[in-house]
Design a protein around this motif. Structure first.
Motif, short mmCIF file in Angstrom:
data_model
loop_
_atom_site.label_atom_id
_atom_site.label_comp_id
_atom_site.label_asym_id
_atom_site.label_seq_id
_atom_site.Cartn_x
_atom_site.Cartn_y
_atom_site.Cartn_z
N GLY A 122 0.78 -1.16 0.00
CA GLY A 122 0.06 -0.02 -0.18
C GLY A 122 0.66 1.30 -0.06
O GLY A 122 0.20 2.26 -0.07
N ALA A 123 2.16 1.20 0.22
CA ALA A 123 2.77 2.66 0.07
C ALA A 123 2.61 3.34 -1.15
O ALA A 123 2.79 4.58 -0.83
CB ALA A 123 4.22 2.05 0.27
N CYS A 124 2.35 2.55 -2.17
CA CYS A 124 2.38 3.44 -3.61
C CYS A 124 0.80 3.77 -3.97
O CYS A 124 0.60 4.28 -4.95
CB CYS A 124 2.64 2.62 -4.81
SG CYS A 124 1.61 1.08 -5.09
N THR A 125 0.01 3.75 -2.80
CA THR A 125 -1.47 4.17 -3.17
C THR A 125 -1.62 5.60 -3.63
O THR A 125 -1.25 6.53 -2.97
CB THR A 125 -2.33 3.83 -1.92
OG1 THR A 125 -2.15 2.64 -1.31
CG2 THR A 125 -3.66 4.29 -1.96
N GLN A 134 5.66 7.26 12.54
CA GLN A 134 6.91 6.82 13.34
C GLN A 134 7.86 7.06 12.24
O GLN A 134 8.58 8.27 12.19
CB GLN A 134 6.79 5.51 13.81
CG GLN A 134 8.05 5.41 14.89
CD GLN A 134 7.64 4.12 15.52
OE1 GLN A 134 6.55 4.06 16.35
NE2 GLN A 134 8.86 3.29 15.92
N CYS A 135 8.07 6.18 11.46
CA CYS A 135 9.09 6.36 10.37
C CYS A 135 8.80 6.93 9.24
O CYS A 135 9.46 7.77 8.56
CB CYS A 135 9.84 4.89 9.85
SG CYS A 135 8.99 4.24 8.58
N GLY A 136 7.39 6.90 8.95
CA GLY A 136 6.69 7.89 7.81
C GLY A 136 6.84 7.18 6.45
O GLY A 136 6.06 7.74 5.83
N TYR A 137 7.28 6.28 6.41
CA TYR A 137 7.57 5.61 4.90
C TYR A 137 6.32 5.31 4.15
O TYR A 137 5.85 5.81 3.06
CB TYR A 137 8.48 4.70 4.82
CG TYR A 137 9.19 4.23 3.40
CD1 TYR A 137 10.01 5.17 2.79
CD2 TYR A 137 8.35 3.23 2.66
CE1 TYR A 137 10.31 4.91 1.42
CE2 TYR A 137 8.88 3.12 1.19
CZ TYR A 137 9.69 3.93 0.82
OH TYR A 137 10.01 3.89 -0.53
N CYS A 138 5.50 4.53 4.82
CA CYS A 138 4.03 4.10 4.39
C CYS A 138 3.21 5.35 4.37
O CYS A 138 1.90 5.13 4.07
CB CYS A 138 3.81 2.99 5.34
SG CYS A 138 3.17 3.32 6.76
N GLY A 187 -10.98 -1.44 5.29
CA GLY A 187 -10.61 -0.70 4.28
C GLY A 187 -8.92 -0.17 4.15
O GLY A 187 -8.65 0.04 3.28
N MET A 188 -8.34 -0.49 5.35
CA MET A 188 -6.90 -0.10 5.32
C MET A 188 -6.14 -1.36 5.47
O MET A 188 -5.08 -1.42 5.53
CB MET A 188 -6.74 0.59 6.62
CG MET A 188 -7.46 2.02 6.86
SD MET A 188 -6.94 3.19 5.50
CE MET A 188 -5.29 3.41 6.03
N SER A 189 -6.69 -2.57 5.19
CA SER A 189 -6.21 -3.97 5.18
C SER A 189 -5.05 -4.24 4.53
O SER A 189 -4.10 -4.92 4.61
CB SER A 189 -7.13 -5.31 5.39
OG SER A 189 -7.90 -5.18 4.17
N GLY A 190 -5.02 -3.48 3.25
CA GLY A 190 -4.02 -3.73 2.25
C GLY A 190 -3.06 -2.88 2.53
O GLY A 190 -2.13 -2.61 1.63
N ASN A 191 -2.89 -1.94 3.65
CA ASN A 191 -1.63 -1.15 4.09
C ASN A 191 -0.73 -1.53 5.25
O ASN A 191 -1.52 -1.90 6.13
CB ASN A 191 -2.33 0.20 4.16
CG ASN A 191 -2.70 1.00 2.93
OD1 ASN A 191 -3.93 1.00 2.68
ND2 ASN A 191 -1.91 2.05 2.31
N ILE A 192 0.38 -1.90 5.06
CA ILE A 192 1.22 -2.36 5.86
C ILE A 192 2.04 -1.07 6.49
O ILE A 192 2.84 -0.39 5.60
CB ILE A 192 2.15 -3.39 5.30
CG1 ILE A 192 1.49 -4.63 4.91
CG2 ILE A 192 3.09 -3.88 6.45
CD1 ILE A 192 2.01 -5.67 4.20
N CYS A 193 2.03 -1.05 7.85
CA CYS A 193 2.96 -0.20 8.68
C CYS A 193 4.05 -0.97 9.25
O CYS A 193 3.60 -1.59 10.21
CB CYS A 193 2.19 0.79 9.61
SG CYS A 193 3.29 1.92 10.54
#
Length: 154
Positions: free
Chosen positions: A44-47, A95-99, A125-131
């Motif tokens: 999900g980082a590229c959403t 925290q790190c902010g990358y995602c 809705g957010m399950s496809g985004n990994i932090c």
């Protein structure tokens, strides 16, 4: 040549149709807010938004955006004051902010579909985004905060 609207403005790019939108944004157009994470649409980082729907730009070919509207984190709000962005700051989500740009774009699309999401709606809705830092509780709190802000809450 592929023509589309990017963050509300007409855009033409000279790329092959199979070029991932992520690389069009980052390498061709210099918009680096959209991040590369996994390259296979699972983190999900590229959403980004395609006609308002959250999509993974790492697997979306440039040909798929022809004649359509793409919104990136840079285009979500000119001043960074979209309710989701404000809530992210209020709750101190990163925290790190990358995602986070992908998280914010997914959250904004979720709130456009469900203005008053439940915890289950948010989790789904957010399950496809990994932090990788595990800020999921703050993300959920920020989405609830953004929903309140969108309704005019303080």
């Amino acid at each position: 040549m592929i023509s589309f609207r990017l963050n509300g403005k007409p855009q033409d790019v000279d790329v092959t149709g199979d070029t991932p939108v992520l690389w069009v944004l980052r390498d061709t157009l210099g918009l680096t807010g959209t991040k590369y994470g996994c390259g296979i649409a699972v983190c999900g980082a590229c959403t980004v938004h395609l006609d308002g729907a959250a999509v993974r730009s790492c697997v979306t070919p440039a040909s798929a955006v022809a004649g359509r509207q793409v919104t990136t984190i840079e285009g979500l709000s000119e001043r960074g004051d979209h309710p989701v962005q404000r809530a992210w700051t209020d709750i101190d989500v990163p925290q790190c902010g990358y995602c986070q740009s992908g998280q914010i774009m997914s959250a904004a699309a979720l709130l456009a579909r469900k203005p008053s999401p439940t915890d289950t709606d948010i989790d789904d809705g957010m399950s496809g985004n990994i932090c990788r830092c595990g800020t999921y509780q703050r993300i959920r709190a920020a989405i609830h905060r953004a929903a309140a802000l969108k309704k005019g809450g303080a």
